[in-house]
Design a protein around this motif. Sequence first.
Motif, PDB file in Angstrom:
ATOM      1  N   PRO A 169     -20.131 100.316 -19.232  1.00  0.00           N
ATOM      2  CA  PRO A 169     -19.598  99.298 -19.804  1.00  0.00           C
ATOM      3  C   PRO A 169     -20.595  97.801 -18.871  1.00  0.00           C
ATOM      4  N   VAL A 170     -20.823  96.697 -19.905  1.00  0.00           N
ATOM      5  CA  VAL A 170     -21.336  95.229 -18.868  1.00  0.00           C
ATOM      6  C   VAL A 170     -19.946  94.955 -18.678  1.00  0.00           C
ATOM      7  N   LEU A 171     -19.939  94.481 -17.304  1.00  0.00           N
ATOM      8  CA  LEU A 171     -18.710  93.649 -16.531  1.00  0.00           C
ATOM      9  C   LEU A 171     -19.072  92.719 -16.909  1.00  0.00           C
ATOM     10  N   MET A 172     -18.406  91.538 -17.749  1.00  0.00           N
ATOM     11  CA  MET A 172     -18.021  90.437 -18.252  1.00  0.00           C
ATOM     12  C   MET A 172     -17.442  89.721 -17.112  1.00  0.00           C
ATOM     13  N   ASN A 173     -18.397  88.334 -16.925  1.00  0.00           N
ATOM     14  CA  ASN A 173     -18.449  87.210 -16.570  1.00  0.00           C
ATOM     15  C   ASN A 173     -18.380  87.702 -15.169  1.00  0.00           C
ATOM     16  N   SER A 174     -19.144  88.488 -14.720  1.00  0.00           N
ATOM     17  CA  SER A 174     -18.205  88.591 -12.856  1.00  0.00           C
ATOM     18  C   SER A 174     -19.412  88.652 -11.504  1.00  0.00           C
ATOM     19  N   CYS A 175     -20.858  88.064 -12.511  1.00  0.00           N
ATOM     20  CA  CYS A 175     -21.058  87.925 -11.067  1.00  0.00           C
ATOM     21  C   CYS A 175     -20.896  87.686  -9.977  1.00  0.00           C
ATOM     22  N   PRO A 176     -20.802  87.859  -8.484  1.00  0.00           N
ATOM     23  CA  PRO A 176     -20.357  87.240  -7.273  1.00  0.00           C
ATOM     24  C   PRO A 176     -21.418  85.606  -7.435  1.00  0.00           C
ATOM     25  N   ASN A 177     -22.564  85.429  -7.782  1.00  0.00           N
ATOM     26  CA  ASN A 177     -23.540  85.327  -7.549  1.00  0.00           C
ATOM     27  C   ASN A 177     -23.514  83.588  -8.284  1.00  0.00           C
ATOM     28  N   CYS A 178     -22.827  83.733  -9.387  1.00  0.00           N
ATOM     29  CA  CYS A 178     -23.526  83.072 -10.609  1.00  0.00           C
ATOM     30  C   CYS A 178     -22.452  82.509 -11.345  1.00  0.00           C
ATOM     31  N   SER A 179     -21.140  83.281 -10.730  1.00  0.00           N
ATOM     32  CA  SER A 179     -19.764  83.334 -11.646  1.00  0.00           C
ATOM     33  C   SER A 179     -19.639  83.555 -12.799  1.00  0.00           C
ATOM     34  N   ASN A 180     -20.838  83.200 -13.833  1.00  0.00           N
ATOM     35  CA  ASN A 180     -20.346  84.221 -15.397  1.00  0.00           C
ATOM     36  C   ASN A 180     -21.291  84.078 -15.627  1.00  0.00           C
ATOM     37  N   GLY A 181     -22.385  85.158 -15.428  1.00  0.00           N
ATOM     38  CA  GLY A 181     -23.204  85.487 -15.349  1.00  0.00           C
ATOM     39  C   GLY A 181     -22.587  87.068 -15.944  1.00  0.00           C
ATOM     40  N   SER A 182     -23.103  87.941 -16.781  1.00  0.00           N
ATOM     41  CA  SER A 182     -22.318  89.305 -16.834  1.00  0.00           C
ATOM     42  C   SER A 182     -23.235  90.178 -16.021  1.00  0.00           C
ATOM     43  N   LEU A 183     -22.664  91.497 -15.407  1.00  0.00           N
ATOM     44  CA  LEU A 183     -23.250  92.521 -14.385  1.00  0.00           C
ATOM     45  C   LEU A 183     -23.585  94.048 -15.614  1.00  0.00           C
ATOM     46  N   VAL A 184     -24.686  94.469 -15.638  1.00  0.00           N
ATOM     47  CA  VAL A 184     -25.802  94.950 -16.062  1.00  0.00           C
ATOM     48  C   VAL A 184     -25.868  96.263 -15.623  1.00  0.00           C
ATOM     49  N   ASN A 185     -25.108  98.012 -15.740  1.00  0.00           N
ATOM     50  CA  ASN A 185     -26.088  98.830 -14.984  1.00  0.00           C
ATOM     51  C   ASN A 185     -27.112  99.739 -15.425  1.00  0.00           C
ATOM     52  N   LYS A 186     -27.788  99.001 -14.952  1.00  0.00           N
ATOM     53  CA  LYS A 186     -29.206  99.886 -14.551  1.00  0.00           C
ATOM     54  C   LYS A 186     -29.440 101.388 -13.410  1.00  0.00           C
ATOM     55  N   LEU A 187     -30.874 101.362 -13.766  1.00  0.00           N
ATOM     56  CA  LEU A 187     -31.718 102.657 -13.018  1.00  0.00           C
ATOM     57  C   LEU A 187     -32.742 102.624 -12.860  1.00  0.00           C
ATOM     58  N   TYR A 188     -32.876 103.013 -11.980  1.00  0.00           N
ATOM     59  CA  TYR A 188     -34.880 103.165 -12.021  1.00  0.00           C
ATOM     60  C   TYR A 188     -35.339 104.363 -11.824  1.00  0.00           C
TER      61      TYR A 188
END
Length: 228
Positions: free
Chosen positions: A18-37
Amino acid sequence: MFIIFGTRGIKHTISESPVLMNSCPNCSNGSLVNKLYRRWFTLFFIPVIPLDVVDRFYECNNCKSAYNEKIKDILNQSQAVQENVQHQARYTYARALVAAMTHMSVIDGDFAAEEEREIMDAIEQFGDVKPELMQVMEQVKRDQNKDNFVFNLLNEARNELSAEAIMNILAQAGVVLLADGIIDKSEENLMKEYLIACGLPKDMYRTIIDKLQTKNIAEDEIEEVKPL
């Protein structure tokens, strides 16, 4: 006929997470997307066989900040805890960045004025901890990697940050290596030593160079449209 093969890290989105909506601690309104290398075996520079997963992390779809997966748990904590964690992560990032940039600058025995300007520009991004970062720069200028000082800061960053954040550090630090337009073999080996110190595969070096080249292209494009 020559056969060109190797490995490289490629970033993927984890679609089932799941995408963590509007939860970026840096910019506040960005959503966090789970990624991998994931490392891939490449043939003629084309990824053909998936190999091991190097790291999983969250990336903001707005400001592109990257976070260790533990950010998901931290977001459930109080605002004060979140701010403290964010401040500490930023401080850890800044110290590792300035140490790596300075070490790269002095490794050839010539601390050029252009390189010092690049480091000072980086330090100015973190004005609230500028005195501490100046101390880091002066210590590395004087002692280089004595007692593994630089490698220890990078390893500390790897324990706290994501692999994406580490590679962003090394890509930004790599700017000083391009002061003369090229990265020679000794400088390439130093970058790979940094990766190993961070617990990352040295063949992620190619991923760092891709990031560095992308940054340079973006800056060139900005320069082209800059008004007279």
